[in-house]
Design an enzyme around this catalytic site. Structure first.
Site, PDB file in Angstrom:
ATOM      1  N   GLU A   1       3.577  35.573  58.726  1.00 22.66           N
ATOM      2  CA  GLU A   1       4.115  35.092  59.922  1.00 22.66           C
ATOM      3  C   GLU A   1       3.954  35.736  61.126  1.00 22.66           C
ATOM      4  O   GLU A   1       4.854  36.377  61.828  1.00 22.66           O
ATOM      5  CB  GLU A   1       5.650  35.160  59.349  1.00 22.66           C
ATOM      6  CG  GLU A   1       6.230  34.443  58.248  1.00 22.66           C
ATOM      7  CD  GLU A   1       7.662  33.996  58.063  1.00 22.66           C
ATOM      8  OE1 GLU A   1       8.283  35.208  58.341  1.00 22.66           O
ATOM      9  OE2 GLU A   1       8.225  33.326  57.430  1.00 22.66           O
TER      10      GLU A   1
ATOM     11  N   GLU B   1       6.504  29.458  52.094  1.00 23.33           N
ATOM     12  CA  GLU B   1       7.780  30.020  51.716  1.00 23.33           C
ATOM     13  C   GLU B   1       8.972  28.980  51.797  1.00 23.33           C
ATOM     14  O   GLU B   1       9.157  28.621  53.107  1.00 23.33           O
ATOM     15  CB  GLU B   1       8.331  31.334  52.533  1.00 23.33           C
ATOM     16  CG  GLU B   1       7.579  32.652  52.464  1.00 23.33           C
ATOM     17  CD  GLU B   1       7.925  33.735  52.890  1.00 23.33           C
ATOM     18  OE1 GLU B   1       8.988  33.420  53.752  1.00 23.33           O
ATOM     19  OE2 GLU B   1       7.259  34.617  53.380  1.00 23.33           O
TER      20      GLU B   1
END
Length: 617
Positions: free
Chosen positions: A188, A264
């Site tokens: 991320e 995710e």
């Protein structure tokens, strides 16, 4: 950009297709292949949909790894995703630990033995509500070093770490006969920055470590895809329940011809001290999983089984750098498997969806293991912190934990208070929780969560001593705050506006409390206590900590984690493999101990207030 991507993906597919042919020509068993083609994956040349979920080897007692993996397979998963945790493996520069609970290679081999592929996320930044996002705290000793940057001091440390990790996991890559089918590049990054040179440099580090020979990908939240991706590397998207349609639309707009994968899907949420316990909508999560799978997406749930952030390793959330929300020891996450590894209702819902999409009948939901309770004695022995201080380190100004070469635990800072002096004692940027004493009498508490930084000191008739007992409550694991997460007294301390000098600092890592000389004498204040739990036959239980205040607890040699009366969790998960038949010694440190402290066992976790809302991320 699309032409470049198609070319790169085509080369990956072509290269993987050569492997069986080469192996056949050499007379060996053909190796498996895994590659990206267009919107999806090919495994051994055939279309393949990854149905994965996350588990972390460090958060599950090793004796239970196979049980949790078997339950993942039974739910219909074909893959397990895990981070690697740099700070768990390199506690001191150049000193590595891949044994016991940290044996990541054994965990990966166990996954393969249960018929599961593996997606590895080496970081080195992992977030994961884990201490400093997985970075070893000793990196912060040099305040000029910049985490997640192209700073040569940082990249040299990353190179060494990844090379060492590669020694453990390279034999387990798919091309070497192992189960690792893909590796995530960074984690991320788009939520942190947009420096493509940084990502390209990290990719080169992966290549040098042998971690970039197969499928490599980046993962980001939907609004950060452009910032956190590289044009030649497949990109996947991360989000939580309620966000599926919006997130997949953004991924498809960003890479119209690219991989369709959710890296995710947050099937739950984590808890923070002093806030509410999270319980999310399993029915909604099952519906969205079905939506994604039927659309052809590969998906990895976060988490399948959260487990427990044992010891000192919980992180803390911060978005602005000034807010601070330390995470609880429990990482239950309201996941399909609860903290003790038992299926909750959403396990069956998700299994049914997977069975519907794959056409494979759902396996029976595993039977829950019943927790048991054991008798726990009153406090048998205790030891005062004041009587068990090590030799101090002296310096003109306070030193941080990192400057004291201490990763976790507590540090006691001591300075003289001249007669007649008083006023506002200011601990600017203290990290993260402190109790302030004058002549060993508690006069105030400073809690970073609450934005506190001062207590008032009454002038004393005679010279006195100021003691500041500082706890590392968990370094921030999110946002740019990670770069300034030195712990302890991180700057000058002032009294009535004047800098205090000539400090003594007592290092209290509490890494072997069994050696403390305890006695039957009662103890109050910051104290260590010992009780005995009598076990007829080991079984999972929960230690009820409502009879204590704030501190840390050990079962034998195992550091089970933190307790804090503010909740939302009031129990510590205590696994059967870490106890023995007969008498088990439990030792705990309580910052404000008294003659009423006690510990009991219960058969279920005890939560405070509960919320069904997940904070925006």
């Amino acid at each position: 950009m699309k032409r470049v991507m198609r070319s790169a993906l085509g080369m990956m597919v072509a290269a993987s297709a050569l492997v069986p042919a080469i192996a056949s020509a050499q007379g060996t068993t053909p190796a498996h292949s895994f590659a990206v083609q267009g919107n999806g994956f090919l495994k051994d040349g055939k279309p393949y949909q990854v149905i994965s979920a996350e588990m972390h080897y460090t958060r599950i007692p090793r004796a239970y790894w196979r049980d949790r993996l078997r339950k993942a397979k039974a739910m219909g998963l074909n893959t397990i995703t895990t981070y690697s945790f740099w700070n768990a493996h390199e506690p001191r520069p150049g000193t590595y630990d891949f044994t016991g609970q940290n044996d990541i290679a054994a965990f990966i081999r166990d996954a393969q033995a249960e018929g599961l592929d593996v997606i590895l996320r080496p970081g080195p930044y992992v977030c994961a509500e884990w201490e400093l996002g997985g970075y070893p705290s000793w990196l912060l000793k040099d305040r000029s070093l910049l985490l997640r940057s192209t700073d040569p001091k940082y990249t040299a440390a990353v190179d060494r770490w990844l090379a060492r990790l590669g020694q453990e996991v390279k034999p387990l890559l798919l091309r070497n006969g192992g189960p690792i089918v893909a590796i995530q590049l960074e984690n991320e990054y788009g939520a942190f920055g947009s420096d493509k040179a940084y990502l390209e440099g990290l990719k080169a580090s992966y290549q040098r470590a042998g971690l970039a020979d197969g499928v490599l990908f980046t993962s980001n939240q939907a609004g950060d895809l452009a910032k956190g991706s590289l044009p030649e590397v497949p990109s996947v998207v991360n989000f939580g329940s309620g966000g599926a349609q919006n997130a997949v639309a953004k991924l498809e707009a960003f890479r119209p011809d690219g991989l369709r994968m959710v890296g995710e899907y947050w099937a739950g949420w984590f808890d923070k001290w002093g806030e509410d316990h999270h319980e999310t909508d399993g029915q909604k999560e099952a519906e969205e999983l079905g939506f994604m799978l039927k659309r052809g997406y590969s998906v990895s749930l976060y988490m399948f089984h959260g487990g427990t952030t044992f010891g000192w390793m919980n992180g803390a959330d911060s978005h602005t750098g000034t807010d601070y929300h330390p995470d609880t020891t429990s990482y239950d996450y309201n996941a399909p498997l609860d903290e003790a590894g038992n299926p909750r209702y959403k396990y069956g819902l998700l299994a049914s969806v997977i069975a519907e999409v794959t056409g494979k009948p759902a396996a029976p939901t595993p039977t829950a293991t019943k927790a048991v309770s054991f008798p726990v004695s009153p406090v048998r022995r205790s030891a005062s912190l004041w009587r068990n201080l090590p030799q101090p380190v002296r310096a003109d100004l306070p030193m941080t934990f990192e400057e004291l070469d201490q990763n976790y635990g507590y540090v006691l800072y001591r300075v003289a208070l001249p007669a007649g002096k008083g006023g506002a004692l200011v601990l600017k940027n203290m990290h993260s929780y402190a109790q302030v004493y004058v002549n060993q009498k508690l006069i105030g508490t400073i809690d970073r969560r609450l934005g506190q930084e001062r207590v008032d000191i009454t002038p004393q008739d005679k010279p006195a001593t100021i003691d500041i007992l500082v706890e590392n409550t968990g370094r921030v694991n999110y946002s740019h705050a990670i770069r300034t997460e030195q712990t302890g007294l991180t700057g000058a301390v002032t009294l009535d506006g004047r800098v205090l000098r000539d400090w003594r600092m007592y290092r209290l890592p509490m890494d072997d409390v069994a050696k403390l000389p305890m006695t039957a004498e009662p103890c109050s204040g910051p104290c260590f206590y010992e009780v005995e739990m009598t076990v007829d036959r080991p079984g999972d239980t929960y230690l009820d900590m409502r009879g204590a205040h704030k501190g840390q607890l050990w079962l034998g040699e195992h550091n089970l984690g933190r307790f804090w009366w503010i909740g939302p969790v009031h129990t510590l998960y205590t696994p059967a493999p870490w106890m023995q038949a007969g008498v088990n010694k439990i030792r705990f440190f309580d910052l404000t101990g008294d003659d009423k402290v006690r510990v009991a066992t219960v058969t279920a976790p005890i939560w405070g207030n509960i919320t069904n809302k997940r904070e925006a991320q």
